[in-house]
Design a protein around this motif. Structure first.
Motif, PDB file in Angstrom:
ATOM      1  N   HIS A 314       0.849  -1.199   0.000  1.00 48.41           N
ATOM      2  CA  HIS A 314       0.000   0.000   0.000  1.00 48.41           C
ATOM      3  C   HIS A 314       0.881   1.245   0.000  1.00 48.41           C
ATOM      4  O   HIS A 314       1.863   1.308   0.734  1.00 48.41           O
ATOM      5  N   ASP A 335       6.018   2.300   7.332  1.00 51.72           N
ATOM      6  CA  ASP A 335       4.655   1.888   6.962  1.00 51.72           C
ATOM      7  C   ASP A 335       4.028   2.930   6.040  1.00 51.72           C
ATOM      8  O   ASP A 335       3.430   3.865   6.503  1.00 51.72           O
ATOM      9  N   ASN A 336       4.155   2.862   4.775  1.00 49.82           N
ATOM     10  CA  ASN A 336       4.702   1.774   4.033  1.00 49.82           C
ATOM     11  C   ASN A 336       5.496   2.287   2.829  1.00 49.82           C
ATOM     12  O   ASN A 336       5.394   1.739   1.737  1.00 49.82           O
ATOM     13  N   GLU A 368      -5.116   1.728   2.387  1.00 50.78           N
ATOM     14  CA  GLU A 368      -5.000   0.585   3.296  1.00 50.78           C
ATOM     15  C   GLU A 368      -5.338   1.019   4.708  1.00 50.78           C
ATOM     16  O   GLU A 368      -6.015   0.320   5.448  1.00 50.78           O
ATOM     17  N   GLU A 369      -4.845   2.207   5.047  1.00 48.77           N
ATOM     18  CA  GLU A 369      -5.036   2.692   6.419  1.00 48.77           C
ATOM     19  C   GLU A 369      -6.516   2.953   6.732  1.00 48.77           C
ATOM     20  O   GLU A 369      -6.898   3.075   7.878  1.00 48.77           O
ATOM     21  N   ASP A 396       4.076  -5.091   3.741  1.00 48.35           N
ATOM     22  CA  ASP A 396       3.615  -3.985   4.563  1.00 48.35           C
ATOM     23  C   ASP A 396       4.641  -3.774   5.667  1.00 48.35           C
ATOM     24  O   ASP A 396       4.793  -4.632   6.526  1.00 48.35           O
TER      25      ASP A 396
HETATM   26 ZN   LIG Z   1       0.792  -0.663   6.500  1.00 48.38          ZN
END
Ligand SMILES: [Zn+2]
Length: 428
Positions: A314, A335-336, A368-369, A396
């Motif tokens: 992501h 991240d990330n 993604e978050e 990730d």
């Molecule tokens: Zn992540």
């Protein structure tokens, strides 16, 4: 997880190398390339890579440019982008949930006793005197001969269900997967199943142990606006959680004889039972629509080019938020940006190696978050046929501490990839 991914990755490189030309070495993934891209993606210039912001747009443009520079083909027809339409639902629930029936009337308090949300995009959704029915674990699993919803027309009703699945703490490893939680145990599944059954609402009874988090996590996690995908999948009007104390109160006020709700649904002969109570609650929605992008590139294979190995990561992070030490940009180097940079570094390594038999797809997913939305959208609208997709290796937070000897597999038993992990573990 990240260590395994790295090992899986190395394994696959080795496997592909062997099957292609055993005497030609595959190029190494360059640490320098990794570092270079992490530095750019995690710089203040990219503003924490939040979807729907300038920083988000910059990120997708950067990835497109870099894929082009590497000489990769556009992964979606003639485009490097897959549009991901999303909707932000900012719902304000009524402060009380009204309960009536069985000659009683009482109110539940928002946050203290319950939380509710909706994935519907109507201006207002509600439960109006919706009959509360205890549906055990809220699971329909033919392979375990299990159906908590059987024999009831769920239209207009609200299912009240337990967290996790019947295997948890049963001492029986053959009941679902024993203590290891199956997908049936997850709240996402429970919400989806209630919607498939046509229920108006679903309320999960919180319990700290099987949920593995406290009521405070539910309180904070289920308040405020949330992003979701625009999709036609069925949805309940209202979905939420009630505290364990609230469940106890509902059972005590109900006509259900056995009040020990944790034990009631542990066998597959369990049948859903009405509380004899009705619930009313309303949510007023503010709706905003926008779209973000997955970025996708292709490196065609040779003899098996209609088979695909997807590398994904992501690209998004949390953007700009509460300031810490006068710094409000959440750069998300690990991240990330690390996983995203790894996509580019892997692409470069493949490019510098003999052409692979199978095609390689590089997929940088968005949001993604916000709940893995870019990945969810891709799986609902796959560009490459799932049955032709041999593997998906997701990265990730790439392994930053360096080489490792030990590893654990999160989600062991859920993928054939475990086997490849084993081969490599032995070989190391
Ligand atoms: Zn992540």
């Amino acid at each position: 997880m990240k260590n395994i991914l790295k090992i899986l990755l190395i394994t696959l490189l080795i496997i592909s190398c062997k099957t292609e030309k055993s005497n030609t070495a595959i190029a190494e993934v360059s640490q320098e390339t990794l570092g270079k891209h992490i530095e750019v993606l995690a710089s203040d210039d990219f503003q924490g890579r939040m979807p729907f912001t300038e920083g988000g747009a910059k990120t997708t443009i950067y990835l497109e440019q870099e894929f082009k520079k590497l000489g990769l083909q556009p992964g979606n027809g003639d485009s490097y982008f897959q549009d991901v339409p999303m909707v932000e639902i900012d719902g304000t629930p009524s402060k009380k949930m009204k309960i009536s029936g069985n000659n009683q009337k009482f109110d539940l308090d928002l946050l203290e006793d319950f939380v509710v949300t909706t994935s519907k995009t109507d201006a207002e959704v509600s439960l109006e005197n919706s009959e509360l029915v205890f549906a055990g674990f809220g699971i329909v699993a033919p392979e375990y001969n299990w159906d908590d919803y059987a024999g009831i027309d769920w239209k207009g009703k609200t299912a009240v269900v337990l967290v996790n699945d019947p295997g948890f703490q049963s001492g029986d490893k053959t009941l679902f997967k024993g203590d290891e939680m199956t997908y049936y145990g997850r709240w996402t599944y429970k919400f989806e199943e209630a919607a498939r059954q046509g229920a108006a609402g679903i309320l999960i009874i919180h319990d700290t142990k099987p949920a593995s988090y406290g009521w405070n996590v539910v309180q904070s996690g289920w308040s405020g606006a949330h992003l979701t995908l625009e999709s036609d999948t069925p949805k309940t009007d209202v979905a939420g959680w009630i505290s364990n104390e609230t469940a106890t109160k509902l059972f005590e006020s109900s006509g259900i004889k056995n009040k020990n709700f944790n034990e009631l649904a542990k066998n597959n002969d369990f049948k859903a039972i009405s509380f004899g109570l009705n619930a009313s609650v309303k949510i007023i929605n503010k709706i905003k629509r926008d779209q973000s992008k997955n970025v996708v590139a292709l490196l065609p294979g040779t003899t098996q080019k209609d088979e695909y190995i997807i590398y994904s990561a992501h690209w998004d992070h949390l953007g700009v938020g509460r300031s810490i030490n006068n710094d409000s940009i959440y750069n998300g180097a690990v991240d990330n940006a690390s996983g995203t940079a790894a996509l580019l570094a892997i692409a470069e390594a493949f490019k510098n190696s003999p052409q692979q038999k199978r095609s390689i797809v590089l997929l940088a997913v968005t949001a993604e978050e916000q709940g893995l939305l870019g990945s969810a959208y891709y799986s609902e609208h796959p560009i490459y046929e799932p049955k032709k997709t041999v593997a998906n290796i997701n990265m990730d937070a790439f392994n930053s501490p360096g080489p490792m000897k030990d590893l654990t597999i999160t989600g062991f038993g859920h993928s054939e990839m475990d086997e490849y992990g084993k081969v490599k573990t032995v070989a190391r």
